[in-house]
Design a protein around this motif. Structure first.
Motif, PDB file in Angstrom:
ATOM      1  N   THR A   1      53.468  62.870  73.800  1.00 40.18           N
ATOM      2  CA  THR A   1      52.392  62.076  74.388  1.00 40.18           C
ATOM      3  C   THR A   1      52.708  60.591  74.266  1.00 40.18           C
ATOM      4  OG1 THR A   1      50.784  63.780  73.772  1.00 40.18           O
ATOM      5  CG2 THR A   1      49.914  61.603  74.334  1.00 40.18           C
ATOM      6  N   VAL A   2      53.150  60.184  73.077  1.00 42.47           N
ATOM      7  CA  VAL A   2      53.502  58.781  72.831  1.00 42.47           C
ATOM      8  C   VAL A   2      54.712  58.380  73.677  1.00 42.47           C
ATOM      9  CG1 VAL A   2      54.368  57.159  71.103  1.00 42.47           C
ATOM     10  CG2 VAL A   2      52.512  58.736  70.516  1.00 42.47           C
ATOM     11  N   GLU A   3      55.710  59.258  73.755  1.00 45.88           N
ATOM     12  CA  GLU A   3      56.910  58.958  74.542  1.00 45.88           C
ATOM     13  C   GLU A   3      56.564  58.721  76.009  1.00 45.88           C
ATOM     14  OE1 GLU A   3      61.311  60.823  75.672  1.00 45.88           O
ATOM     15  OE2 GLU A   3      59.808  62.093  74.685  1.00 45.88           O
ATOM     16  N   VAL A   4      55.712  59.583  76.561  1.00 45.09           N
ATOM     17  CA  VAL A   4      55.311  59.440  77.959  1.00 45.09           C
ATOM     18  C   VAL A   4      54.561  58.126  78.172  1.00 45.09           C
ATOM     19  CG1 VAL A   4      53.715  60.314  79.713  1.00 45.09           C
ATOM     20  CG2 VAL A   4      55.269  61.886  78.545  1.00 45.09           C
ATOM     21  N   ALA A   5      53.602  57.840  77.297  1.00 46.15           N
ATOM     22  CA  ALA A   5      52.809  56.620  77.437  1.00 46.15           C
ATOM     23  C   ALA A   5      53.695  55.376  77.356  1.00 46.15           C
ATOM     24  CB  ALA A   5      51.726  56.572  76.369  1.00 46.15           C
ATOM     25  N   ASN A   6      54.655  55.378  76.447  1.00 41.29           N
ATOM     26  CA  ASN A   6      55.552  54.232  76.314  1.00 41.29           C
ATOM     27  C   ASN A   6      56.508  54.112  77.505  1.00 41.29           C
ATOM     28  OD1 ASN A   6      54.730  52.949  73.927  1.00 41.29           O
ATOM     29  ND2 ASN A   6      55.758  54.486  72.669  1.00 41.29           N
ATOM     30  N   TYR A   7      56.921  55.249  78.038  1.00 46.31           N
ATOM     31  CA  TYR A   7      57.757  55.219  79.246  1.00 46.31           C
ATOM     32  C   TYR A   7      56.998  54.541  80.385  1.00 46.31           C
ATOM     33  CZ  TYR A   7      60.052  56.757  83.525  1.00 46.31           C
ATOM     34  OH  TYR A   7      60.661  56.777  84.758  1.00 46.31           O
ATOM     35  N   LEU A   8      55.762  54.980  80.595  1.00 38.78           N
ATOM     36  CA  LEU A   8      54.979  54.417  81.688  1.00 38.78           C
ATOM     37  C   LEU A   8      54.761  52.920  81.502  1.00 38.78           C
ATOM     38  CD1 LEU A   8      52.315  57.260  82.102  1.00 38.78           C
ATOM     39  CD2 LEU A   8      54.248  56.757  83.629  1.00 38.78           C
ATOM     40  N   LYS A   9      54.419  52.519  80.274  1.00 44.67           N
ATOM     41  CA  LYS A   9      54.166  51.105  80.021  1.00 44.67           C
ATOM     42  C   LYS A   9      55.423  50.265  80.210  1.00 44.67           C
ATOM     43  CE  LYS A   9      52.276  47.751  76.779  1.00 44.67           C
ATOM     44  NZ  LYS A   9      51.336  47.510  75.677  1.00 44.67           N
ATOM     45  N   SER A  10      56.526  50.695  79.645  1.00 43.58           N
ATOM     46  CA  SER A  10      57.748  49.888  79.710  1.00 43.58           C
ATOM     47  C   SER A  10      58.232  49.726  81.144  1.00 43.58           C
ATOM     48  CB  SER A  10      58.847  50.515  78.843  1.00 43.58           C
ATOM     49  OG  SER A  10      59.194  51.806  79.307  1.00 43.58           O
ATOM     50  N   HIS A  11      58.126  50.778  81.942  1.00 44.49           N
ATOM     51  CA  HIS A  11      58.586  50.685  83.327  1.00 44.49           C
ATOM     52  C   HIS A  11      57.615  49.885  84.186  1.00 44.49           C
ATOM     53  CE1 HIS A  11      62.186  53.346  83.437  1.00 44.49           C
ATOM     54  NE2 HIS A  11      61.675  53.720  82.271  1.00 44.49           N
ATOM     55  N   ALA A  12      56.338  49.998  83.902  1.00 45.65           N
ATOM     56  CA  ALA A  12      55.357  49.192  84.636  1.00 45.65           C
ATOM     57  C   ALA A  12      55.562  47.715  84.334  1.00 45.65           C
ATOM     58  CB  ALA A  12      53.938  49.623  84.272  1.00 45.65           C
ATOM     59  N   GLN A  13      55.779  47.394  83.069  1.00 47.95           N
ATOM     60  CA  GLN A  13      55.961  45.998  82.689  1.00 47.95           C
ATOM     61  C   GLN A  13      57.291  45.425  83.182  1.00 47.95           C
ATOM     62  OE1 GLN A  13      55.206  46.155  78.399  1.00 47.95           O
ATOM     63  NE2 GLN A  13      53.289  45.089  78.761  1.00 47.95           N
ATOM     64  N   ALA A  14      58.225  46.300  83.492  1.00 48.78           N
ATOM     65  CA  ALA A  14      59.501  45.849  84.042  1.00 48.78           C
ATOM     66  C   ALA A  14      59.381  45.571  85.539  1.00 48.78           C
ATOM     67  CB  ALA A  14      60.582  46.891  83.790  1.00 48.78           C
ATOM     68  N   GLY A  15      58.188  45.758  86.084  1.00 44.10           N
ATOM     69  CA  GLY A  15      57.956  45.495  87.494  1.00 44.10           C
ATOM     70  C   GLY A  15      58.275  46.661  88.408  1.00 44.10           C
ATOM     71  N   GLU A  16      58.545  47.838  87.834  1.00 41.77           N
ATOM     72  CA  GLU A  16      58.855  49.014  88.646  1.00 41.77           C
ATOM     73  C   GLU A  16      57.568  49.676  89.133  1.00 41.77           C
ATOM     74  OE1 GLU A  16      61.541  51.636  86.605  1.00 41.77           O
ATOM     75  OE2 GLU A  16      62.577  49.954  85.645  1.00 41.77           O
ATOM     76  N   THR A  17      57.649  50.293  90.293  1.00 46.07           N
ATOM     77  CA  THR A  17      56.504  51.015  90.817  1.00 46.07           C
ATOM     78  C   THR A  17      56.475  52.402  90.191  1.00 46.07           C
ATOM     79  OG1 THR A  17      56.691  49.844  92.911  1.00 46.07           O
ATOM     80  CG2 THR A  17      55.322  51.820  92.881  1.00 46.07           C
ATOM     81  N   ILE A  18      55.439  52.685  89.441  1.00 46.27           N
ATOM     82  CA  ILE A  18      55.338  53.998  88.799  1.00 46.27           C
ATOM     83  C   ILE A  18      54.167  54.797  89.336  1.00 46.27           C
ATOM     84  CG2 ILE A  18      56.410  53.152  86.682  1.00 46.27           C
ATOM     85  CD1 ILE A  18      53.548  53.266  85.427  1.00 46.27           C
ATOM     86  N   PHE A  19      53.389  54.236  90.251  1.00 47.17           N
ATOM     87  CA  PHE A  19      52.237  54.951  90.798  1.00 47.17           C
ATOM     88  C   PHE A  19      52.106  54.656  92.288  1.00 47.17           C
ATOM     89  CE2 PHE A  19      48.322  57.217  90.706  1.00 47.17           C
ATOM     90  CZ  PHE A  19      47.491  56.593  91.626  1.00 47.17           C
ATOM     91  N   TYR A  20      51.830  55.717  93.050  1.00 48.10           N
ATOM     92  CA  TYR A  20      51.638  55.586  94.494  1.00 48.10           C
ATOM     93  C   TYR A  20      50.329  56.254  94.914  1.00 48.10           C
ATOM     94  CZ  TYR A  20      56.606  54.381  94.611  1.00 48.10           C
ATOM     95  OH  TYR A  20      57.816  53.775  94.404  1.00 48.10           O
ATOM     96  N   ASP A  21      49.600  55.556  95.744  1.00 46.11           N
ATOM     97  CA  ASP A  21      48.447  56.180  96.393  1.00 46.11           C
ATOM     98  C   ASP A  21      48.959  57.097  97.498  1.00 46.11           C
ATOM     99  OD1 ASP A  21      46.742  53.169  95.906  1.00 46.11           O
ATOM    100  OD2 ASP A  21      45.953  55.109  95.244  1.00 46.11           O
ATOM    101  N   ILE A  22      48.314  58.240  97.687  1.00 45.12           N
ATOM    102  CA  ILE A  22      48.696  59.134  98.777  1.00 45.12           C
ATOM    103  C   ILE A  22      47.657  59.110  99.894  1.00 45.12           C
ATOM    104  CG2 ILE A  22      50.112  60.659  97.365  1.00 45.12           C
ATOM    105  CD1 ILE A  22      47.750  62.601  97.196  1.00 45.12           C
ATOM    106  N   TYR A  23      46.508  58.476  99.640  1.00 46.25           N
ATOM    107  CA  TYR A  23      45.466  58.344 100.664  1.00 46.25           C
ATOM    108  C   TYR A  23      45.198  56.870 100.938  1.00 46.25           C
ATOM    109  CZ  TYR A  23      44.513  63.335 100.078  1.00 46.25           C
ATOM    110  OH  TYR A  23      44.631  64.696 100.045  1.00 46.25           O
ATOM    111  N   THR A  24      44.779  56.577 102.146  1.00 51.02           N
ATOM    112  CA  THR A  24      44.458  55.202 102.523  1.00 51.02           C
ATOM    113  C   THR A  24      43.120  54.791 101.921  1.00 51.02           C
ATOM    114  OG1 THR A  24      43.270  55.864 104.522  1.00 51.02           O
ATOM    115  CG2 THR A  24      45.657  55.538 104.715  1.00 51.02           C
ATOM    116  N   LYS A  25      42.849  53.493 101.957  1.00 49.77           N
ATOM    117  CA  LYS A  25      41.565  52.979 101.474  1.00 49.77           C
ATOM    118  C   LYS A  25      40.418  53.589 102.263  1.00 49.77           C
ATOM    119  CE  LYS A  25      43.248  48.500  99.801  1.00 49.77           C
ATOM    120  NZ  LYS A  25      43.155  47.016  99.970  1.00 49.77           N
TER     121      LYS A  25
END
Length: 343
Positions: free
Chosen positions: A108-132
């Protein structure tokens, strides 16, 4: 007592529910939304930003501190179940999810840290699949999207689908860890956050597949012989998309997946067109009977569909990656099975 019995019956019905192959109109996929470091940090000064980068998560980190972390812009709330009454514990180390076992806090900690480190590096880690517009018309679609665990550019992709009885999405234990392990092997892995309803969930998965195909160049993924992974309710989703294809659930007319990887579900439906399928389950699973899973694969084998089946003694429902259990390492076998289908 009568109320408790009624609640138990309802939960069982949820778990046993499936998706119909209903076809609905498909609209253009959402454009890729990139959450950059600048947007994540907003007006925070450089000193505060630097401090955030050094403050990684630990088992004692509060779940609320993760979901509210500015590194995740407006999607941090989707890392853990939105329907949080199915989750207990207020830290990463004490988290418990309804119907799940063998939750590993270190993962759980590894996943959370992966997401944070990559987000803070400016990488896109999340995509919307539906329009506004689509999300405004259907509020439930606001709680959907794809988390991206990027592998090697040009490598094949997988979509991991967590279970949760079509009542909630247990991604933090049942799909994020799987996607992370796949990315370590070089594959481009996505974890879908879907609407917790059997039909809607399959529609969301069809939409996610279509989104990835339509943006394959930007995402740098190979769409040939893609795989769908799932546990419990998520395994049902993967199986239905394998049987019927994305178009049956509102997606584009696209190829079926090249491989299905399923964990602990009582799904029994199949067809001569089903993709090669890998299955694993525990023999002490009180929700998904291992005999049901084996009978389905035996029938598929008779149709000439490649399959692989593993039943692990004494394991209960929802063991995820199975770290520190007899099932540890199963995901490596599943990856090898998928690789055989690529040839």
């Amino acid at each position: 007592m009568r109320t408790l019995v009624w609640m138990a019956v309802c939960l069982c019905l949820i778990l046993l529910s499936g998706c119909g192959a209903k076809t609905e109109a498909y609209t253009e996929p959402a454009k890729i939304v990139s959450y950059t470091t600048e947007r994540q940090l907003g007006t925070k000064n450089t000193a505060e930003a630097t401090k955030d980068k050094t403050m990684m998560y630990m088992t004692k980190t509060k779940i609320a501190d993760v979901t509210n972390d500015p590194a995740f812009a407006n999607y941090g709330r989707l890392i853990f179940p939105v329907n949080n009454w199915y989750m207990s514990g207020d830290t990463l180390g004490t988290m418990y999810l309804t119907w799940y076992n063998n939750i590993d806090p270190t993962k759980t900690v590894e996943v959370a840290n992966y997401l944070k480190s990559h987000a803070q590096a400016g990488e896109t880690i999340f995509y919307d699949i539906y329009t506004k517009e689509e999300k405004a018309a259907d509020q439930a679609k606001k709680n959907t999207g794809l988390f991206f665990f990027k592998g090697n550019p040009g490598e094949k992709f997988a979509i991991c689908n967590a279970g949760g009885g079509f009542a909630y999405v247990a991604a933090i234990h049942d799909s994020f860890p799987h996607a992370l392990e796949l990315s370590k092997k070089g594959y481009n892995a996505f974890a879908l956050i879907y609407r917790p309803d059997a039909q809607a969930a399959c529609e969301d998965l069809a939409r996610a597949i279509t989104f990835i195909f339509n943006h394959a160049k930007e995402l740098e993924v190979d769409t040939n012989c893609y795989s769908l992974w799932g546990g419990s309710a998520g395994a049902r989703m993967a199986a239905y998309l394998g049987t019927y294809g994305p178009k049956a659930f509102g997606g584009d007319k696209l190829p079926r997946p090249g491989t299905i990887v399923m964990q602990y579900t009582g799904h029994s439906e199949y067809s001569p067109y089903d993709p090669p399928t890998y299955v694993c389950v525990g023999t002490d699973d009180g929700i998904a009977n291992w005999r049901t899973m084996k009978a389905r694969l035996d029938a598929m084998n008779k149709l000439g569909i490649p399959t692989e089946y593993h039943a692990y003694k004494c394991l209960r429902h929802g063991f995820g990656l199975g770290t520190n259990t007899v099932a540890e390492g199963w995901i490596k076998d599943a990856i090898v099975f998928w690789q055989r289908q690529m040839k």
